[in-house]
Design an enzyme around this catalytic site. Structure first.
Site, PDB file in Angstrom:
ATOM      1  N   GLU A 469      43.991  75.489  31.011  1.00  0.00           N
ATOM      2  CA  GLU A 469      45.748  75.227  31.044  1.00  0.00           C
ATOM      3  C   GLU A 469      46.259  75.877  31.977  1.00  0.00           C
ATOM      4  O   GLU A 469      47.014  75.408  32.834  1.00  0.00           O
ATOM      5  CB  GLU A 469      46.587  73.891  29.691  1.00  0.00           C
ATOM      6  CG  GLU A 469      44.979  73.533  29.477  1.00  0.00           C
ATOM      7  CD  GLU A 469      44.788  72.579  29.981  1.00  0.00           C
ATOM      8  OE1 GLU A 469      45.499  72.192  30.649  1.00  0.00           O
ATOM      9  OE2 GLU A 469      44.256  71.482  29.574  1.00  0.00           O
ATOM     10  N   HIS A 472      45.355  75.768  35.457  1.00  0.00           N
ATOM     11  CA  HIS A 472      46.418  74.418  36.054  1.00  0.00           C
ATOM     12  C   HIS A 472      47.631  74.994  36.721  1.00  0.00           C
ATOM     13  O   HIS A 472      48.614  74.929  37.333  1.00  0.00           O
ATOM     14  CB  HIS A 472      46.897  73.494  35.748  1.00  0.00           C
ATOM     15  CG  HIS A 472      45.092  72.557  35.074  1.00  0.00           C
ATOM     16  ND1 HIS A 472      44.653  72.230  36.174  1.00  0.00           N
ATOM     17  CD2 HIS A 472      44.555  71.924  33.810  1.00  0.00           C
ATOM     18  CE1 HIS A 472      43.859  71.877  36.069  1.00  0.00           C
ATOM     19  NE2 HIS A 472      43.169  71.834  35.023  1.00  0.00           N
TER      20      HIS A 472
HETATM   21 ZN   LIG Z   1      42.362  70.490  33.002  1.00  0.00          ZN
END
Ligand SMILES: [Zn+2]
Length: 681
Positions: A469, A472
């Site tokens: 995460e 991202h």
């Molecule tokens: Zn992802």
């Protein structure tokens, strides 16, 4: 005005936002957007400054207002919030259709694209205009009035259906739990899972131990509990959520919703001139044809099949010789797989947990991105958030310039959607006065919270999820693109968007990084070398079986959308496609009552429809990108900087294939992925 959603502020005032504020604020913002469009279109000659910027400005206000609402709906759901949220969905999709089918606006963008000024714009600005023209076409700008109207109806209905799908799944997940009062039924479970279950029972004023279908509660039972009855109970509950089967059969049933979603997606695709929804899906992706996608997936499946079968045979043989178990059920497989893993590598996820306390993992993550990209990350306290456990951080680059900020919400709790994800609160863009709006991200996970006076302790899997995460997050926050719509993750094709996230996971497996990501929460010692060796040896345990499972989901999703036929009506079409894909590619036989698809939120409730393949597609890119670090040094500053400037900073301003080639010096190759997974092919 007293509506906190309409007060311009640097960050959302989460504690002030009440359900009754939501609809009036959205209506107000949409009216402002429409007014701005009307004003802009009074111009005769269109330029970047008089067309794109002013529309961007009001659209950004709307998305900054909607972002906290949609986020709160996911992480502190309540009936009132859900009603308010849902009451806005038709307004938002109507506005989307209004813009997408606005002839005047389309002609204005077309005029700008044909102008001399266009030739002078930078790559990112050109991309914004090209994307806009593409999106007008995908919103039915070329349709006759009747078809335009139908398009609008379909889009609105689709957004309602997806939302209902998600609600049913959330409600079904929370409607089922198993309360155990005899501790002997918990044999095999690690202490952390038993303590968490006792805590859950206490919260609900029940005796003993409570197990739910949330992953941190569910998974340890499936992997460690030697009581097959409890495993079966929870398994049945889990794989029948929101379906016509299982303990709550029919109560939150998504069957009709899924059928209608497929039917309407197909209709939408055909309205726009595509043969099927899979074709429409890839119109905005890196892949160039539906055949290319299926060929890619099938090639991987063929390469993994024999080894996947062998993975399964080994567990079966082990359960038979060591435990005299001859007929393994679906709820037995994770349990015996874990047992075999322990016997072979003498390691379990639970043994590693004490070495991954939250503070060490989070500071270790920050150290990794410091070494790779020169980032400095500081926590800021006293920020207004939606829950007391949420933290807030600022990200500075090597030259001490602010790049972005993020919220970190790590723990599972009631009324919070499961899984882990990154979402944007604000995107980077240049304002009319030349100032920069800096990006803000939400990073959301569902890990166990601290129990008693112990810190939160993560499994290595959870550490990997957090890195994912965060990958991202840096894609969103480090962008240097100022044209909104293509900065950060915005405008990145979905089959390339998982590149930075899957890429960053790799450092969770590097001894040099693990030395500072891990530290025993009591003794302070880093993960022992011996344990690390075992973890690395176990890394690709059953990797071919797992690869096949992901491919099964991807092929099911893609084929279901590609081969759909509205006539003759077939209420069991979805199940038939799934069965057919399973018979061809799966090595593990699914139970008859298994309704996995009714909980497949990515494709029915989210944006991954005919796009689940994106994970594997991007994994080829991320593995191949990482292989350059393997060749030149995992903390090589030059390679880190090349990744930063060629990929992370560029956002959606150029085609991913171009950006990848700039970083890697050649086209992507599949070999690194297979090698990382230990699949011999
Ligand atoms: Zn992802």
């Amino acid at each position: 005005m007293s509506n906190p959603l309409l007060v311009a502020s640097d960050l959302p005032s989460f504690s002030q936002i009440k359900p009754e504020h939501i609809k009036p604020a959205v209506e107000h913002a949409i009216t402002a957007c429409k007014k701005a469009i009307a004003t802009v279109l009074k111009e005769k000659t269109f330029t970047w400054d008089n067309l794109v910027l002013p529309i961007d400005e009001v659209d950004d206000s709307l998305s900054k207002l909607w972002s906290p609402v949609s986020h709160m709906n996911s992480v502190i759901n309540s009936d009132e919030l859900r009603d308010a949220y849902e009451s806005c969905l038709p307004l938002l999709s109507e506005y989307g259709t209004f813009v997408g089918q606005h002839q005047g606006l389309f002609e204005a963008y077309q005029q700008l694209a044909d102008s001399d000024e266009y030739q002078q714009l930078d790559i990112a600005q050109k991309k914004v205009i090209d994307n806009a023209l593409r999106d007008f076409k995908l919103s039915g700008i070329a349709l006759n009035d009747d078809d335009k109207k139908r398009y609008g109806e379909v889009v609105t209905r689709l957004s309602e259906l997806s939302s209902t799908f998600g609600n049913n799944l959330l409600d079904a997940t929370h409607a089922y739990s198993v309360n155990i009062t005899d501790k002997s039924e918990l044999a095999g479970l690690p202490d952390s899972a038993i303590e968490a279950a006792a805590e859950l029972a206490k919260e609900q004023e029940k005796q003993g131990w409570l197990f739910t279908l949330d992953i941190p509660s569910y998974l340890p039972v499936m992997m460690y509990c030697s009581n097959p009855k409890l495993r079966e109970q929870l398994y049945r509950g889990f794989v029948t959520r929101a379906s016509d089967q299982g303990p709550n059969a029919g109560e939150f049933d998504n069957s009709d919703i899924m059928n209608e979603l497929l039917k309407l997606r197909h209709e939408l695709a055909q309205l726009l001139g595509f043969n099927n929804f899979a074709e429409k899906s890839i119109a905005t992706k890196m892949a160039s044809s539906t055949d290319e996608v299926l060929g890619f997936l099938e090639n991987l499946a063929v390469k993994s099949k024999a080894q996947g079968q062998q993975d399964l045979n080994e567990v079966k043989a082990f359960a038979k010789t060591e435990f005299s178990q001859t007929d393994l059920q679906a709820w037995d497989l994770p349990y015996y797989s874990e047992k075999l893993k322990q016997s072979r590598y003498a390691i379990s996820d639970e043994e590693c947990r004490p070495y991954f306390p939250e503070n060490k993992v989070v500071s270790g993550l920050f150290e990794v991105v410091n070494r790779l990209f020169g980032l400095q990350i500081n926590e800021i306290s006293n920020i207004d958030t939606w829950h007391k456990d949420v933290k807030f951080f600022e990200v500075f680059d090597r030259d001490n310039n602010l790049r972005g900020r993020f919220y970190l919400d790590l723990y599972a709790r009631a009324h919070k959607r499961g899984g882990a994800w990154m979402d944007d609160c604000k995107s980077r863009r240049e304002l009319a006065n030349g100032d920069i709006q800096y990006p803000v991200a939400y990073l959301t996970c569902n890990f166990n919270k601290p129990i008693g006076d112990k810190p939160a302790l993560f499994t290595h899997d959870e550490v990997v999820t957090l890195f994912h995460e965060f990958g991202h997050g840096i894609h969103h926050m480090l962008t240097q693109i100022n044209a909104s719509g293509v900065s950060g993750i915005d405008g990145v094709p979905w089959d390339a968007v998982e590149l930075p996230s899957q890429f960053l996971e790799n450092w969770c497996w590097e001894p040099e990084a693990l030395a500072f990501i891990s530290e025993h929460f009591e003794t302070g010692e880093p993960l022992p070398q011996e344990m690390l060796d075992k973890m690395l040896a176990a890394k690709n345990y059953q990797s071919a079986m797992q690869m096949l499972r992901q491919l099964e989901f991807s092929i099911f999703d893609f084929k279901m959308h590609k081969d759909y036929q509205p006539e003759p009506k077939n209420p069991v079409y979805i199940q038939e496609v799934l069965n057919q894909v399973r018979s061809e590619y799966a090595v593990v036989k699914a139970a008859d009552f298994n309704r996995f698809q009714h909980g497949f939120g990515h494709i029915f409730g989210g944006g991954y429809s005919a796009g689940y393949y994106s994970y594997k597609w991007a994994e080829v890119l991320s593995a191949d990108a990482f292989s350059r670090f393997e060749e030149e040094g995992i903390f090589n500053e030059k390679v880190g900087n090349d990744f930063l400037t060629n990929i992370l900073e560029k956002g959606g301003s150029q085609e991913p294939s171009v950006l990848f080639k700039a970083f890697r010096g050649r086209e992507p190759e599949i070999d690194a992925l297979l090698r990382h997974c230990g699949i011999k092919g």
